[in-house]
Design an enzyme around this catalytic site. Structure first.
Site, PDB file in Angstrom:
ATOM      1  CE  LYS A  66      -1.749   0.417  -4.400  1.00 27.92           C
ATOM      2  NZ  LYS A  66      -1.213   1.526  -5.050  1.00 27.92           N
ATOM      3  N   GLY A 107       6.775   2.904  -8.232  1.00 27.50           N
ATOM      4  CA  GLY A 107       8.160   2.879  -8.744  1.00 27.50           C
ATOM      5  C   GLY A 107       9.161   1.695  -8.099  1.00 27.50           C
ATOM      6  N   GLY A 129       3.541   2.381  -1.697  1.00 25.53           N
ATOM      7  CA  GLY A 129       4.972   2.306  -1.832  1.00 25.53           C
ATOM      8  C   GLY A 129       5.922   2.684  -0.957  1.00 25.53           C
ATOM      9  CB  VAL A 175      -0.754   0.022   1.271  1.00 28.60           C
ATOM     10  CG1 VAL A 175      -1.814   1.201   1.232  1.00 28.60           C
ATOM     11  CG2 VAL A 175      -1.763  -1.352   1.255  1.00 28.60           C
ATOM     12  N   GLY A 227       5.328   6.314 -18.790  1.00 33.85           N
ATOM     13  CA  GLY A 227       5.420   4.910 -17.956  1.00 33.85           C
ATOM     14  C   GLY A 227       4.705   4.993 -16.677  1.00 33.85           C
TER      15      GLY A 227
END
Length: 429
Positions: A206, A305, A135, A133, A188
């Site tokens: 999440k 990321g 990052g 959740v 991206g």
């Protein structure tokens, strides 16, 4: 200091997994100092062994994840495969072989978190999932450890960076949805198939995890009400700006006023520009937590990321390794309240409704009567008309979502209403 290294099996070596391996290698001395023992990458399970993976010893690569877990010398498994299978089977295999697990798998935890927690507890092992959740944002552990002595009543946040990037571009540049999505894809931020993000599935998974932690009850993905943001238009943003608002895709988790139930939902909503979440830009995430004693807390940072997610994974790895050395385990599932999850119709909220109506006398009175018949009070009305056509924008006071939804359905049946152009909830006030 213990000299035998703690051995780690890495399951998956994509964007996140490769960053985990890189950090474990480049920061090996620091990790040893922080843990109190060396930590060693003992094997990396992948699907395509021929792919070049810079910085990873080819001798560590294997396609047999099950055999890696059954070697007998693995202490911790890091699962960054994603999806339901084979991740679920591999995590279960890890527990059966005395291996604690770090997972970044939001979909699996939202669906089968209770069973996985039970398996970990049965074998006296840890299951950590900070990276599942938001990052890199420290959120899961603060909620289940730092706030363990408090009572959380509400969680509201932006937990998907792709959708926030799209909505931010629509807000700041006036772009349409497709144009903003195309930019997100080119940069991206969005996958080739963005459905999981833009239809709210990612955020809903999440939300289920966070609701379970916040309210000490089991909340599954199916319990979360979900709406995507593909219908949000430039006209919606124009209306939001006239109200001093912007639009975000929000995960909102609430404890009922009587404390006897909870709700969990994901949908686009207008929020005032004065709310802290309104200023969250680009692909960032932010979660606003309201606790009884601590008050209002906000957690903010990059929500996706390779490197940010790997940071959260490594934090869990350090915690689990410390527990291993102490022959202890960290907190597991807390579901003692067993509160029911109420349907969306019970949620009390506000609506912003845009109607296309006939531009003639009596239309506004007819619309107002429809609201009154459903027990919904009108806050503001704005009308614009030209050449026999008119647009009517109504913002309601707070009411049960079922009453608001019923009002909209009744409005659709009026002869004077030619269409319901937009419906959006208003939150954060």
């Amino acid at each position: 200091m213990r000299t035998r290294p703690l051995k780690v099996a890495l399951l998956g070596c994509g964007v996140v997994g490769s960053e985990v391996a890189r950090i474990m290698t480049t920061h090996a001395d620091d990790l040893t100092a922080r843990i109190g023992a060396p930590v060693e990458l003992a094997g990396v399970a992948v699907r395509r062994p021929s792919k070049v993976r810079e910085g990873i010893d080819p001798a560590l690569i294997t396609t047999d994840a099950t055999a890696l877990l059954k070697r007998g010398d693995i202490d911790v498994a890091i699962e960054v495969i994603g999806g339901i299978e084979p991740a679920r089977t591999l995590i279960t295999t890890a527990f059966e072989n005395g291996i604690s697990v770090v997972s970044a798998n939001k979909a699996l935890l939202a669906q089968d978190g209770a069973a996985l927690h039970a398996a970990a507890e049965t074998h006296g092992l840890d299951l950590y999932y900070e990276a599942a959740v938001a990052g890199a944002i420290p959120l899961v552990r603060p909620m289940r450890e730092s706030l363990a002595g408090d009572k959380i009543n509400r969680v509201m946040g932006i937990v998907n960076g792709t959708t926030n990037f799209i909505l931010d571009k629509m807000d700041s540049t006036g772009a349409g949805y497709q144009e903003a999505l195309d930019e997100a894809t080119a940069l991206g931020y969005a996958e080739a198939d963005p459905t999981a993000d833009v239809e709210g599935y990612d955020a809903a998974a999440k939300a289920a995890i966070l609701a379970g932690i916040a309210f000490h009850t089991r909340v599954r993905l199916d319990d979360v009400y979900r709406e995507g943001m593909t219908e949000v238009s430039a006209a919606d943003f124009a209306s939001a700006k006239r109200m001093g608002c912007t639009i975000k895709l929000l995960a909102i988790l609430e404890r009922a006023a009587d404390g006897e139930s909870v709700t969990a939902r994901v949908h686009p909503a207008m929020i005032p520009l004065t709310h802290p979440l309104a200023s969250v830009r680009e692909a960032y995430n932010a979660v606003f937590v309201e606790a009884e004693a601590a008050g209002r807390l906000m957690f903010y940072g990059p929500g996706a990321g390779g490197a940010p997610t790997a940071s959260a994974v490594l934090g869990d790895l350090v915690a689990i390794c410390r527990n291993k050395l102490a022959e202890a385990t960290g907190p597991g599932e807390s579901a003692y309240t067993q509160l029911p999850v109420s349907p969306m119709g019970d949620v009390v909220t506000r609506y912003h409704i845009s109607l296309d109506v006939a531009d003639k006398p009596g239309v506004l009175a007819q619309v107002a009567t429809t609201f009154a018949e459903h027990g919904v009070s009108i806050d503001t009305v704005r009308q614009q008309g030209k050449d026999g056509e008119a647009s009517l924008v109504v913002v309601t006071h707070r009411a049960p979502d079922a009453a608001l939804s019923g009002t909209v359905e009744a409005l659709r049946k009026l002869d004077t209403v030619r269409g319901v152009a937009s419906i959006m909830r208003v939150e954060g006030e």
